[in-house]
Design a protein around this motif. Structure first.
Motif, short mmCIF file in Angstrom:
data_model
loop_
_atom_site.label_atom_id
_atom_site.label_comp_id
_atom_site.label_asym_id
_atom_site.label_seq_id
_atom_site.Cartn_x
_atom_site.Cartn_y
_atom_site.Cartn_z
N SER A 91 0.82 -1.21 0.00
CA SER A 91 0.00 0.00 0.00
C SER A 91 0.85 1.26 0.00
O SER A 91 0.39 2.32 -0.42
N GLN A 92 2.10 1.16 0.47
CA GLN A 92 2.96 2.34 0.53
C GLN A 92 4.06 2.37 -0.53
O GLN A 92 4.80 3.33 -0.63
N TRP A 93 4.18 1.31 -1.32
CA TRP A 93 5.25 1.21 -2.30
C TRP A 93 4.96 2.09 -3.51
O TRP A 93 3.88 2.06 -4.07
N GLN A 94 5.89 2.88 -3.91
CA GLN A 94 5.85 3.74 -5.09
C GLN A 94 4.54 4.54 -5.20
O GLN A 94 3.80 4.41 -6.18
N PRO A 95 4.27 5.39 -4.23
CA PRO A 95 3.01 6.15 -4.27
C PRO A 95 2.91 7.09 -5.48
O PRO A 95 1.82 7.30 -6.00
N GLN A 96 4.03 7.63 -5.95
CA GLN A 96 3.97 8.53 -7.11
C GLN A 96 3.60 7.77 -8.37
O GLN A 96 2.83 8.25 -9.20
N VAL A 97 4.15 6.57 -8.54
CA VAL A 97 3.84 5.75 -9.72
C VAL A 97 2.36 5.39 -9.71
O VAL A 97 1.66 5.49 -10.72
N ARG A 98 1.86 4.97 -8.56
CA ARG A 98 0.45 4.61 -8.41
C ARG A 98 -0.43 5.83 -8.68
O ARG A 98 -1.43 5.74 -9.40
N ALA A 99 -0.06 6.98 -8.12
CA ALA A 99 -0.86 8.20 -8.30
C ALA A 99 -0.92 8.61 -9.77
O ALA A 99 -1.99 9.02 -10.27
N ARG A 100 0.20 8.51 -10.49
CA ARG A 100 0.20 8.87 -11.92
C ARG A 100 -0.68 7.92 -12.72
O ARG A 100 -1.44 8.36 -13.60
#
Length: 197
Positions: A91-100
């Motif tokens: 749930s916390q891994w690569q938040p920017q990648v997930r958000a994009r």
């Protein structure tokens, strides 16, 4: 409609849509998430601003347990801790990648859905009578945005089923409003569902 197949164990009946959305997010990661308990603990420790106490509370363990895993003194967590480590790491891994990826899906690209479920319709006595189908179809950015907003707001399966059914109806059954005007489809007995950003 909701998956109401009482012959399935409860764990298999619930959260199919939510789980599918989480799997879709994990597929957009550019690097694999940490797999070992020590690496997961180290990652979560940095995300907890290097607070052993905060991480211990987050995982539901003692601060000493966090220290043992970080030091490599323990390497094989019990099932409950293993599940918490995996869930928190992913749930916390690569938040920017997930958000994009989520932003793209909600504004321009939409999502793909592949679902095997029983689809029922408001009309009867035609070839559109309810039956189990496997459908692969795009979901428009408008519906993708609604689905992702509901997920982020903590929606339940019951909240998500109607909007996913509407999205599938729009793209697959009414072909973006070019046929079968007024058709409304619901799905139950979800066997499998996958999304792709």
């Amino acid at each position: 409609m909701i998956d109401s197949d009482d012959t399935q164990p409860p764990a298999q009946r619930r959260n199919r849509v939510l789980d599918a959305l989480e799997r879709a997010e994990r597929k957009v990661f550019t690097r694999p998430a940490p797999k070992s308990a020590k690496a997961q603990m180290e990652f979560l420790y940095t995300r907890a601003k290097q607070s052993t106490k905060a991480l211990a509370e987050q995982l539901g363990v003692s601060p000493r347990t966090v220290q043992r895993y970080r030091a490599g003194q323990q390497t094989k967590p019990q099932k409950r801790l293993q599940a918490a480590l995996v869930e928190e790491t992913e749930s916390q891994w690569q938040p920017q990648v997930r958000a994009r990826a989520r932003e793209r899906a909600a504004t321009s690209s939409g999502m793909m859905v592949e679902v095997t479920a029983y689809f029922g319709f408001t009309c009867t006595g035609s070839s559109d009578d309810g039956r189990e189908r496997t459908i692969t179809t795009p979901i428009s950015p408008t519906y993708a945005a609604q689905i992702l907003q509901l997920q982020e707001a903590g929606a339940t399966e019951e909240d998500l089923h109607p909007i996913v059914a509407e999205a599938i109806t729009e793209s697959y059954f009414t072909e973006w409003g070019t046929r079968a005007h007024g058709l409304r489809a619901d799905f139950t007995h979800v066997q499998s569902i996958d999304f792709q950003f």
